[in-house]
Design an enzyme around this catalytic site. Structure first.
Site, short mmCIF file in Angstrom:
data_model
loop_
_atom_site.label_atom_id
_atom_site.label_comp_id
_atom_site.label_asym_id
_atom_site.label_seq_id
_atom_site.Cartn_x
_atom_site.Cartn_y
_atom_site.Cartn_z
N SER A 66 31.29 -3.07 -46.99
CA SER A 66 32.31 -2.08 -47.33
C SER A 66 33.11 -1.69 -46.08
CB SER A 66 31.65 -0.87 -48.01
OG SER A 66 32.60 -0.06 -48.65
N HIS A 80 29.00 -2.15 -56.47
CA HIS A 80 29.48 -2.10 -55.09
C HIS A 80 28.38 -2.33 -54.05
CE1 HIS A 80 32.16 -1.07 -51.83
NE2 HIS A 80 31.36 -0.10 -51.42
#
Length: 253
Positions: free
Chosen positions: A93, A231
């Site tokens: 991320s 995610h």
């Protein structure tokens, strides 16, 4: 505490390849603690940004440029101190964005390049930046941040429901998202470093297509791997992630 101890709090065993791991927004080096010794031949070096855990008294960064400007010399010094062997960089991320800019900074300094860049949970650099449709994180209340973290996933509910505990971790989270909000990709030459990107099938923040766009940012070879999940799939499925890392680094392990 030395500079190396600040940035790299978990000292790995000797191994042919070092892997510097950069955490997600609000994350810390401990996110990768369980990775130590998990891949034969790989010395995992979790990176600790300021403002959290053992560096909680230090001011966190607000701009990517300042972060990589300070981190790049620390990585190069650590690599040299370990004998100058091959090393790779991994980020998840926000950590993926940081890893990319770190490699660019190392190149600008004329340092030895990593043998591989591995990223997950992040679209290609031009597609990164703030969270669309949201006001700046710095202006959000604690309750709003808790709601945002619930939507993003990866943060336990017991922490989100405890205002006192949440207040303790919100400082690095605010700072890291300020870095993300302030980030602007500056076009440049593709990296002379191979890239492996891990894409999750149900990641609302980084689609498979956006992750595949990393291919345009290297001229040294690109591999796309797909994981089932959201995610944080790469962190929630460490055995599979380690398998992909080992495959990418096999020539040096």
């Amino acid at each position: 505490m030395t500079d190396a101890e600040r940035w790299f709090p978990y000292r790995p065993d000797d191994a042919p390849v070092r892997l510097y791991c950069l955490p997600h927004a609000g994350g810390s080096a401990s996110a990768f603690r369980s990775w130590l010794g998990a891949v034969p031949g790989l010395a995992v070096c979790p990176v600790q940004p300021p403002g959290r855990e053992g560096r909680h008294r230090e001011q966190p960064y607000a701009h990517m440029r300042d972060l990589v400007r300070d981190l790049a010399p620390a990585v190069l010094a650590d690599v040299a101190g370990a004998g100058g062997g091959p090393y790779a960089v991994y980020g998840h991320s926000l950590g993926a964005m940081t890893a990319f800019e770190l490699v660019r900074e190392i190149d600008a300094l004329g340092g030895p390049r990593p043998v591989h860049l591995l990223v997950s949970g992040c679209g290609a650099p031009p597609l990164c930046g703030g969270l669309e449709g949201l006001r700046p994180i710095r202006d959000m209340s604690l309750e709003e941040i808790a709601g945002l973290l619930r939507r993003l996933g990866g943060t336990p509910e017991w922490l989100l429901a405890n205002q006192a505990l949440l207040a303790m971790v919100v400082t690095p989270f605010r700072a890291d998202f300020t870095v993300k909000e302030n980030y602007r990709y500056v076009p440049g030459d593709p990296l002379d470093v191979p890239v492996t990107a891990l894409a999750a099938t149900d990641d609302p923040r980084a689609s498979v297509a956006d992750t595949a766009a990393w291919e345009a940012h290297t001229r040294a070879g690109f591999t796309l791997r797909t994981l089932l999940g959201g995610h944080f799939a790469a962190l929630e499925q460490p055995d599979l992630t380690h398998k992909h890392i080992a495959a990418a680094l096999q020539p040096w392990l």
